[in-house]
Every structure is written in structure tokens, then in C-alpha cells.
Write a protein that holds these residues in place. Structure first.
Motif, PDB file in Angstrom:
ATOM      1  N   SER A 179       0.825  -1.209   0.000  1.00 45.41           N
ATOM      2  CA  SER A 179       0.000   0.000   0.000  1.00 45.41           C
ATOM      3  C   SER A 179       0.856   1.256   0.000  1.00 45.41           C
ATOM      4  O   SER A 179       0.347   2.355  -0.185  1.00 45.41           O
ATOM      5  N   GLY A 180       2.171   1.079   0.212  1.00 47.88           N
ATOM      6  CA  GLY A 180       3.058   2.249   0.194  1.00 47.88           C
ATOM      7  C   GLY A 180       3.152   2.891  -1.180  1.00 47.88           C
ATOM      8  O   GLY A 180       3.248   4.101  -1.300  1.00 47.88           O
ATOM      9  N   LYS A 212       3.167   6.560   1.991  1.00 47.25           N
ATOM     10  CA  LYS A 212       2.046   7.284   2.592  1.00 47.25           C
ATOM     11  C   LYS A 212       2.504   8.544   3.306  1.00 47.25           C
ATOM     12  O   LYS A 212       1.697   9.323   3.790  1.00 47.25           O
ATOM     13  N   LYS A 223       2.691   8.613   8.595  1.00 44.58           N
ATOM     14  CA  LYS A 223       1.333   8.395   8.100  1.00 44.58           C
ATOM     15  C   LYS A 223       1.094   6.953   7.685  1.00 44.58           C
ATOM     16  O   LYS A 223       0.129   6.648   6.985  1.00 44.58           O
ATOM     17  N   GLY A 224       1.973   6.062   8.076  1.00 43.82           N
ATOM     18  CA  GLY A 224       1.786   4.649   7.744  1.00 43.82           C
ATOM     19  C   GLY A 224       0.678   4.057   8.590  1.00 43.82           C
ATOM     20  O   GLY A 224       0.849   3.810   9.775  1.00 43.82           O
ATOM     21  N   THR A 225      -0.491   3.900   7.963  1.00 45.10           N
ATOM     22  CA  THR A 225      -1.648   3.470   8.757  1.00 45.10           C
ATOM     23  C   THR A 225      -1.462   2.064   9.306  1.00 45.10           C
ATOM     24  O   THR A 225      -1.890   1.759  10.408  1.00 45.10           O
ATOM     25  N   GLU A 253       6.402   1.382   3.917  1.00 38.58           N
ATOM     26  CA  GLU A 253       5.018   1.867   3.841  1.00 38.58           C
ATOM     27  C   GLU A 253       4.992   3.388   3.802  1.00 38.58           C
ATOM     28  O   GLU A 253       4.234   3.990   3.058  1.00 38.58           O
ATOM     29  N   GLU A 254       5.889   4.004   4.595  1.00 37.21           N
ATOM     30  CA  GLU A 254       5.842   5.457   4.693  1.00 37.21           C
ATOM     31  C   GLU A 254       6.583   6.149   3.557  1.00 37.21           C
ATOM     32  O   GLU A 254       6.267   7.275   3.205  1.00 37.21           O
ATOM     33  N   LEU A 298      -3.513  -1.349  -1.413  1.00 41.50           N
ATOM     34  CA  LEU A 298      -4.095  -0.121  -0.877  1.00 41.50           C
ATOM     35  C   LEU A 298      -5.521  -0.389  -0.397  1.00 41.50           C
ATOM     36  O   LEU A 298      -5.948   0.066   0.666  1.00 41.50           O
ATOM     37  N   ASP A 322      -6.972  -0.143   3.380  1.00 43.40           N
ATOM     38  CA  ASP A 322      -8.154   0.633   3.771  1.00 43.40           C
ATOM     39  C   ASP A 322      -9.171  -0.251   4.477  1.00 43.40           C
ATOM     40  O   ASP A 322      -9.823   0.158   5.434  1.00 43.40           O
TER      41      ASP A 322
END
Lengths: 374, 655
Positions: free
Chosen positions: A243-244, A249, A253-255, A276-277, B49, B53
Motif C-alpha cells: 500500500s506504500g 504514505k 502516516k503509515g496506517t 510503507e511510509e 491499498l 483501507d
């Protein structure tokens, strides 16, 4: 000849300082800064326990590394066996009176620091082998006595670490030890034979593994088998990295890590958080930093005129490479999860200490590259 | 440099060569790692992603706001009221025990309620809202607010809940709502999609039928959550839509009167517009307050309802089955006329009883009516005349006419799951159902509405309506529908159907089903000769408005209110010889054995518009018990007519 060599040993402080490898220092500092920011991020964007102690350790051990770099390479050469023996002693101490944490007896309490001797052993084994083969004649290297002795030097700490139990570290010690042996000139056929033996005995080894270790191996082959159990770490780590995206991100802000989906985010999975970040670009930059670092270490080795320094640099450079490659492959789902920290980046004093000692020997080799040790 | 010599050079060469091989291997492995990073972060970025989410965002659905029911005049008959609730999030409470003890004092909870809440808390996650009370009284609510500073973690909340302002009046029309059960979720996809804990859904009646349009849509709050499911912060809020409003054709004023008229009695009243088929009132007695079901009815209240011998849970208007008694006589007479079995001049001498096939059949009037013609027979409800007439008619021809006028079938189509069809017997039916041949004596008692025949009160109301409107098929309905036809158009269609030639459309040999299912909203004529209908209606008027008519005592002389009707007294038990000789008063017979009192009527007589049907279970005779209620009701209906017309015309403009 003796005079010549003693003459060349008489470096002044500034001469030594001038022959420092600044590229190496630059890489280490960069990695150190990145690791401190990453640690700050694992603490949720606050300067808390992990980031604080990581920062202190980095500063302390980095200064120590600079200081130790001034030591003559001979010092390391002459204390190599002692270093190995003391570390082995620590390992035995740990196995008897060690501090137990998360089901494994790895640490010894030295009052000012909780030391993990298996981390030190990663360096000690290389130093020990470098010393051992320094004087050995090429024709003698493959002698029966050498094989048996070096096997004993390698297997003793491995067995102690496995019994802690700490599969990850013992594998890393084994790999770096084997690489040094091969570099030293061991005949390739021994590696092929022992490799075959290992493969044949693998089923027996697996049957002796602890259930959680078996679980990890099985999960590696199919992480979706048990997405909330053993496969959780691999899946969450891949989600975080994937997702990075290209640019990540953003810092803090790396959820995945911020919301605590990531396991072990300040130790083994620190790269996941970073990736990720900071995304693909950040990850490649980090990888380049490690690449340059390793290249420099190997380069220093190739310029060294002493076999001790050369073999150590080659061995240490390869070992760093192995740690980095194993750790990254693991968090990217290319290898099963075994405990293996990322050098400099991961939280952990012993690992940092060992890396810095290794680097100081490398630096010493650079400074004393013209030196010949008898 | 000397030490080692040749061997040393070889050693150095070996190690350098091997390091070179290692460097290549390292390069390849690093490239592999970069490739892996590329595939994860660039190629499959979208997939991960989405997964990320999904990990971090959770939706919290709030219960949707239920649509309202309105009566014909726009009064809300099932709405939503604000309720004051008390919520606690256990995680945010420092000392849960202390808080609970304080709340127990403030709300004066019983020990039972208290332990119930503690039990509920144990089943939930600590960050899930715990509902301490679903409906606080205003007193409790203000008390909690007063002490709020001492009750950290307690949250007084304003919420909405179903409310039936007319309480027992609409119970059987609307049904009621209660917490959705497992089977509700399984049966209805819509409920399943919108379900949240504590959601109330329709359990019976229109609340259940119109569930899908009433239910509305959930408001959705999206939260960011951590790996343990704990809410971190609200990301966005999507407001749901309130469920659709359903407008009823019912007039609350009349509905209320029905409830009053049947107070302390068991029975049913229904009122219908004879052209549009609009149900103007529909009540079943006794009723109960559906608000009781809102928060889980207490065992005591539930037992009172469930064990009541007058059966308040049954909607008698559509699912109560009764012998129609004499109220069926207009249809029997019509059938005989339509089939040319008798003429209106046909006369029978009533002596009070009639011997046939070795059995004695009694007229309700012991002394007999003497010589009566058809008009007198309807007016005075002479059983003997109807015995003779139905003997000549036969049950099968009667069956066709009765079914045409709406008996033996449900009045609404799929509106109420509990609606019953009733039964109009025929020789074929008896053969199939009972495996026995039809006995002629059974025809005779069918002709006075006894025996196998069973009807619901609403069927009789529809039957009367379809007679009163001149003999045309209508389509009863209880909700106002945008696509419904106007009164004018219906009347026009009825006139049009008159022009269709007799042979194809109205031969009575055609089966009733053909008419029923031929086409929607075809206001077809149900007769062969309209004179026959007119004759029957006139005779019904005589029964109410002429001396010796059975409901003469309940007449209204004012032409504005004048109505016509037919009484009925349905036996629930075969009268024994002994009882016949005793000739007891209603009050002297045990309740369970008393006759059902019926009355069907339409009015105003000169220009009929409404039909009604009154049933009083075990009420004795129709003329004594049911007809007086109908008189009061009809007056009210006609008083309300003008206002209703105003609304109807407004509705036309709207549409």
C-alpha cells in the motif's frame, strides 16, 4: 623487512584520521539517521522509549566505533580467539543463567546492558576464522584437522543458539560462517557434500522443530492458510509494503503501523514501516545505502595486504549482505519469518553493538591496509 | 611479503576470485529484492491499498429511521418519537462498578434490571456501547443530566422509536414492530442488509407487508480503527434516508368510533367505499396497545393478551371465519333471480317450520311469517322462504354468485399474511374435501348462511359494497396509491361495462375465477339483469326502513342518513329441541354458545357510497346487538363524507 613494517605501523593520529573511509561513515550515518526517524515513527510520532534508547545507543556505539577504529589491526588479530572464547562463554552463561523473554533464553544481564551474546557471535565467528586462516598455508587448508576444527568452532555456538531457542540467529551465524570458510579456500566439494547431507536430513530436522517453527515454515508457503494466526504477520507486512506505492504514505502516516496492524514493527519489521511510509523510492534508496556500505567493506578488504583483514572484511561484508537480504526477503514474503534484525535499522542494542564492532575492525583494516601481520 | 610466498599468493587469489563470485550473487539477490518491491508497491499497489483501507476503516451503521403511516387526512398513526436513552462505553469509564451503583440509585433500577445490564456488559467488547436504558422518562433523563458531572462515561442520548399515538385503534390494521429475530433476517434480504443490533421491524400487518419501503436506509459512520478494532477517529458520516411514508385510506375518526362501539365486546367492524374500494375503517375487538411491544413486553402484559379468551391477537376482520347467517340472504335471492329460478312474485307460506327429507327446518320466527313474497322474505328474513328458494336454486349456482361477489376468497391480495379465504361450499368441494356426496338438506341451511359456509367480516362488507354500487366488481385497498383510478373514472368504467352484451360477459355459467383473474381493475358488472340487483337493494332498504323489517328499530329517517341493511344471527351450535322449547334469552345462554350478531349495510340509501359490516361475537341477535351499532356508525360515516371528499379531490390534484 621487520623495520620496514614497524616503520609503516607508526601512523600519527591525523594520518589515521585522514585515511578514514568517509563513504563508509557517510553510509552508516545516513542509515543511523533513517533508523532514528523510523523509530520515532514506531513510537507514533513521539520521542518515547524506543526512539530515545535507539538514539542513545546509536550515538554511543557510533562513537565507540570511531574510537575503536584507531586500534591497530594487530589488536584484533591478537585478541581474536579471546573474543570468540569470551562470546562463547557468554553464550553458555546465557543458556544457564540467561534472561528469558518471549519464550527464549537469549540475554545475559550485564547490569548496564542486557546483552544478547548470539548477536556478538555473528562477528566473533568471522574474527575467529580470519585469525585461524591467516597463517594457514593454502595447501593445508583442506586438511582433515582444519576441517574438523573449523566445524567445531562453527557448530559449538550454533548449537548453543539453537537451544535458546533462536533459529533465526543460528541460521545467520551458520550462513556467515560457511561463507567465510568458503572464502578461506575450502574446497567447494565439502560444501556440496554437506549441503546434500543437510537436504537428506531436513525431514528429520523439521520433525525436531518446535511446533511454532513448523507453523512458520508451513505458513510461509501459504500465508492465507491462517490469515489471523501465523500468516498474519506476512499478510499484514505485504499489505503495508504494497500500500506504500511509489512514494509512500508519508512520514508518520503509515496506517498499517500506526494502527498497530504491523507486528514487531521496531525490530524485524522496521523495513516494512519504512517502506510503507516512503514507498518504492525510499526503499530503493535504503537498499542502495546498504549496497554501497557492503561494496565499501568488500573494497576495503580487497585493498588490505593482510589476509586477516581481507578475510574479515570479505566475511563481514557478506554477513551484512546476508542479514539485509534475509530480513528484507522475510518481510516481503520471500522467506519464512525467522527472527533476523536489519543491521543498524532495527531496534536492539546487541545487534547495534556487534555491527559497530565489525565496522570498527573494517575501518581499522582500512587505516592499516598497508600493514602485514605476522 | 616473504612469509607465505607462492602459497600466500594462491590464497589471496582464491579469496579474491571467490569474493568476485559472491559480489555477482549479491547483485542478483539485491535486484531480486528490488523486483519484489516493484511488484508489491507499483504493480499490485491498488490491491494492497484496498486491503489496507479495509484494515483500517470500519463502518458503523446506525438504525434507519422508519417511515410513517398516515391516515387519509394526514394524521400520523404510526410515527417515531424521541426517546431518551442512556449509553455507557465501559472502556471510557474509570470505575465501572461505582458508576453502575450510582446509576442504580439515580434511575432506581431493580436488582433484576441491574444484573441484566452487568450480564450484557460481559458479553460485549469494552469499547462497544452498552445501553443502560432504552427509554428514560423525562424525570430520569433530567436527573441523569443533573448528576452528569459525577457520572463520567455515561452519555444521555436522544434516539427515535416507533410510536402508535392511537394505541389500540390501529393495532390490527398496522400490526406492530419489535426487535428483528433470526427468522426475520432469513426471510427478508432487505432487513438482513440493514440490520443493526436492536433494529425494530414489522412483525405483523402492514408494518410487515410494507417493511421494505418503510425501513429506510442506515446512516453510516466511518471510523478509522486500529488492529484491535478500537475506534480511533471518525472519518465521515453518511446520513441515511428515512423510510417512505405510507398513506392509509382509513379515517381515524371512524376507526376510533369503531373501537368505542366494540368496547368490552368481541367482534369486528369494517367500512368500505363501494366504488373505490377504500377501507375507511377496519377494527377488530378486543385490541391491545402495540406500544407495549417496543421495548420487550413484560410477561404479565403478554400473558394478559395471549390468554384473553376474546383473542385480541387475532385480526377478526380478515382472519376470523364465521357463518354469515342471514346476511347472505341478499346474495341467495340475487342468485335465484339471476338464474330465473323464481320470480319476485314467487310466494311461500311460512308456518314457522318446514318438513323436508325427513328433517324439520325451522324459521327463526316460531309462529311463522304466513304467506310471504321475496321482498317480504328479505325484509323479515324469513328462513322458510329461503329454504324453499335454495332448494330450487341448488348449492352450485349459489356458489357461483357468492364467489362472484367476493365470498370464498381473500379481499386483499397479499396484503395480510393472516388473511383467510373462507369457504363457499359446492357439491364438487364436498366430494373433494370430505369424500362424501352433497346432501340436499345442506343446501337449505347454506341458503340461510349456516352449515359449511364460512366468511370473514370483510368479505361480507365487500359483498354488500358490490351489491350497493349496482353490482360491479371493485378492488378493496387500504393504502393510497399514486396510480389508483379516480372515482369518476371508476364510475365511467362501470357504465362502460354495462354496454357489453349480455351473452359473452355475464352468463352465469362462466366460472367465478374467470372474472376474478381476468384483468386488474376491470370494474366489470357481476350480474345479468340489473333489475335483480335493484330489487334486492330495495328489499334491504325495506328491511331497515319499513315496519316489520328486521332492523326497523335501528333506522334513521333523515333521508341524508337513511341506509339499508340486512341483519344476521349466526348459530354457533346446533339448536337442540329442548333449547328450542325453552326459548331462552341471550343472557341466559352460556357466552360460548350465544349466536353471533351480524349486520351489513350501505348508505346513504338514495345515492349509496359506503358499505359496512358489523360483527359482535356471541352478541345474540343481529337486530338487537349489531344493527344499533351500525346506525351510530353510519351517521358518523355520512357526517364525515364531505370532508373526505375534499381530501379526495385534493389528492386528485396532487396526482
Amino acid at each position: 623487512m621487520f623495520e620496514q613494517s614497524s616503520y609503516s605501523e607508526q601512523y600519527t593520529f591525523f594520518q589515521k584520521l585522514r585515511s578514514f573511509d568517509f563513504v563508509l561513515i557517510f553510509c552508516v550515518l545516513c542509515l543511523g539517521i533513517i533508523s532514528n526517524f523510523s523509530m520515532y515513527s514506531t513510537d507514533g510520532g513521539e520521542f518515547l522509549y524506543h526512539s530515545k534508547s535507539h538514539f542513545i545507543r546509536f550515538v554511543t556505539f557510533f562513537s565507540m566505533m570511531i574510537f575503536l577504529s584507531f586500534f591497530n589491526l594487530r589488536f584484533w588479530h591478537s585478541t581474536a580467539y579471546l573474543f570468540y572464547t569470551i562470546t562463547l562463554g557468554f553464550l553458555i552463561w546465557a543458556s544457564m543463567y540467561g534472561v528469558t523473554a518471549s519464550g527464549s533464553q537469549r540475554w545475559i544481564n550485564l547490569y548496564f546492558i542486557n546483552l544478547q551474546p548470539s548477536e556478538l557471535m555473528k562477528i566473533a565467528i568471522i574474527v575467529c576464522f580470519a585469525r585461524y586462516f591467516h597463517r594457514e598455508q593454502m595447501s593445508n587448508i583442506n586438511s582433515f584437522k582444519n576441517i574438523i576444527l573449523s566445524m567445531a568452532i562453527l557448530l559449538l555456538p550454533i548449537l548453543l543458539v539453537v537451544s535458546q531457542p533462536d533459529l533465526g540467529t543460528s541460521i545467520l551465524i551458520a550462513i556467515s560462517g560457511v561463507i567465510v570458510l568458503w572464502l578461506a579456500g575450502f574446497n567447494i566439494k565439502y560444501f556440496i557434500y554437506s549441503g546434500l547431507t543437510l537436504i537428506i536430513s531436513l525431514p528429520f530436522v523439521i520433525s525436531m522443530l518446535k511446533p511454532y517453527q513448523k507453523q512458520r515454515v508451513l505458513t510461509f508457503f501459504n500465508p492465507d492458510r491462517d490469515p489471523l494466526g501465523a500468516g498474519y504477520q506476512i499478510i499484514q507486512s505485504k499489505i503495508a509494503v504494497g500500500s506504500g506505492g511509489l512514494t509512500g504514505k508519508g512520514f508518520l502516516k503509515g496506517t498499517q503501523s500506526y494502527l498497530e496492524f504491523l507486528p514487531e514493527k521496531h525490530t524485524d519489521f522496521i523495513f516494512t514501516l519504512f517502506s510503507e511510509e516512503h514507498g518504492f523510492i525510499g526503499s530503493v534508496i535504503l537498499l542502495i545505502l546498504y549496497g554501497v556500505l557492503i561494496f565499501r567493506i568488500l573494497n576495503i578488504g580487497s585493498h588490505s595486504r593482510s589476509f586477516f583483514g581481507k578475510l574479515f572484511c570479505y566475511g563481514f561484508g557478506s554477513a551484512i549482505f546476508v542479514y539485509v537480504a534475509v530480513n528484507m526477503s522475510m518481510v516481503l514474503g520471500l522467506l519464512p519469518i525467522v527472527g533476523s534484525p536489519l543491521p543498524i535499522m532495527s531496534y536492539g542494542g546487541s545487534s547495534m553493538l556487534a555491527t559497530m564492532i565489525g565496522l570498527s575492525i573494517v575501518m581499522s583494516t582500512k587505516i592499516h591496509s598497508k600493514q602485514i601481520i605476522h | 611479503m616473504f612469509d607465505g610466498g607462492d602459497s600466500n599468493v594462491r590464497k589471496f587469489n582464491t579469496v579474491n576470485r571467490r569474493v568476485f563470485i559472491l559480489k555477482i550473487a549479491k547483485g542478483i539477490i539485491f535486484t531480486g529484492i528490488v523486483a519484489r518491491l516493484f511488484s508489491l508497491q507499483i504493480t499490485e499497489n491498488k490491491k494492497y491499498l484496498t486491503l489496507s483501507d479495509k484494515n483500517r476503516l470500519r463502518e458503523w451503521r446506525l438504525p434507519p429511521v422508519r417511515g410513517e403511516f398516515e391516515d387519509y387526512f394526514g394524521n400520523v398513526v404510526a410515527g417515531n418519537t424521541k426517546v431518551y436513552q442512556l449509553h455507557v462505553v465501559p472502556e471510557q469509564v474509570e470505575d465501572f462498578k461505582y458508576l453502575m451503583v450510582r446509576l442504580k440509585n439515580i434511575l432506581s433500577l431493580t436488582d433484576k434490571q441491574f444484573s441484566k445490564i452487568v450480564k450484557k456488559k460481559k458479553q460485549q467488547k469494552p469499547w462497544e456501547t452498552l445501553i443502560i436504558s432504552e427509554s428514560l422518562t423525562w424525570d430520569q433523563f433530567s436527573k441523569v443530566n443533573f448528576y452528569l458531572h459525577e457520572l463520567s462515561g455515561a452519555k444521555p442520548v436522544l434516539s427515535v422509536a416507533r410510536n402508535y399515538p392511537y394505541k389500540a385503534n390501529y393495532t390490527h390494521v398496522l400490526g406492530y414492530v419489535a426487535q428483528a429475530s433470526e427468522s426475520d433476517l432469513l426471510e427478508n434480504e432487505e432487513i438482513k442488509n440493514k440490520h443493526v443490533p436492536g433494529l425494530r421491524v414489522g412483525k405483523t400487518g402492514l408494518e410487515k407487508t410494507f417493511e421494505n419501503s418503510l425501513i429506510g436506509t442506515n446512516s453510516v459512520k466511518r471510523y478509522e480503527v486500529n488492529a484491535f478494532g478500537k475506534r480511533i477517529n471518525q472519518v465521515d458520516f453518511k446520513e441515511g434516508e428515512k423510510g417512505q411514508k405510507v398513506k392509509l385510506t382509513i379515517d381515524t375518526e371512524i376507526q376510533k368510533l369503531c373501537n368505542e362501539l366494540l368496547a368490552e365486546k368481541s367482534g369486528s367492524i369494517s367500512v368500505m367505499d363501494i366504488f373505490t374500494g377504500e377501507i375507511i375503517a377496519m377494527h377488530s375487538s378486543p385490541s391491545f396497545d402495540p406500544n407495549l411491544f417496543m421495548y420487550g413486553i413484560s410477561y404479565k402484559d403478554w400473558d394478559l393478551i395471549r390468554k384473553n379468551p376474546l383473542k385480541p391477537l387475532i385480526n377478526k376482520t380478515i382472519s376470523g371465519l364465521y357463518s354469515p347467517g342471514s346476511t347472505i340472504k341478499p346474495i341467495v335471492a340475487l342468485s335465484a333471480l339471476e338464474n330465473d329460478v323464481i320470480s319476485t312474485k314467487f310466494k311461500v307460506n311460512c308456518t314457522g317450520k318446514m318438513e323436508m327429507y325427513g328433517q324439520t327446518y325451522h324459521c327463526w320466527k316460531k309462529k311463522g311469517h304466513g304467506i310471504v313474497d321475496l321482498r317480504d322474505a328479505i325484509k323479515q328474513s324469513c328462513d322458510t322462504y329461503f329454504y324453499e328458494m335454495s332448494r330450487r336454486l341448488g348449492v352450485d349456482r349459489l356458489n357461483i354468485t357468492a364467489k362472484r361477489f367476493g365470498l370464498g376468497n381473500t379481499v386483499f391480495k397479499n396484503l395480510y399474511t393472516e388473511e383467510k379465504k373462507g369457504l363457499v361450499p359446492s357439491t364438487k368441494w364436498k366430494k373433494n374435501a370430505l369424500g362424501k356426496g352433497w346432501v340436499l338438506g345442506e343446501t337449505l341451511i347454506t341458503g340461510i348462511g349456516q352449515g359449511y359456509i364460512q366468511t370473514t367480516p370483510l368479505q361480507l362488507c365487500l359483498m354488500t359494497a358490490q351489491l350497493a354500487n349496482g353490482g360491479f366488481k371493485i378492488f378493496p385497498r387500504i393504502t393510497v396509491d399514486k396510480n389508483q383510478e379516480s372515482l369518476e373514472k371508476i364510475k365511467y368504467k362501470m357504465d362502460e361495462s354495462l354496454k357489453i352484451t349480455n351473452e359473452n360477459s355475464s352468463s352465469l355459467i362462466r366460472s367465478a375465477e374467470e372474472i376474478f383473474y381476468k384483468g386488474e381493475k376491470e370494474y366489470n358488472k357481476l350480474f345479468r339483469n340489473q333489475e335483480n340487483i335493484k330489487f334486492v337493494l330495495e328489499a334491504m332498504s325495506a328491511s331497515t326502513n319499513e315496519v316489520r323489517g328486521t332492523s326497523y328499530r335501528s333506522r334513521i329517517d333523515d333521508p341524508k342518513y337513511r341506509f339499508a341493511g340486512k341483519t344476521g344471527t349466526a348459530q354457533v351450535k346446533k339448536i337442540t329441541k329442548l333449547q328450542r322449547e325453552l326459548d331462552l334469552d341471550t343472557a341466559q345462554i352460556p357466552y360460548e354458545e350465544r349466536d353471533h350478531a351480524w349486520y351489513v349495510a350501505f348508505g346513504p340509501y338514495k345515492d349509496p357510497r359506503y358499505s359496512l359490516c358489523v360483527l359482535v361475537e356471541h352478541g345474540g341477535s343481529g337486530s338487537a346487538t349489531a344493527a344499533p351499532l351500525a346506525k351510530k356508525l353510519m351517521k358518523k360515516i355520512i357526517d364525515r363524507h364531505e370532508e373526505r371528499e375534499k381530501i379526495r379531490k385534493n389528492n386528485l390534484v396532487d396526482i
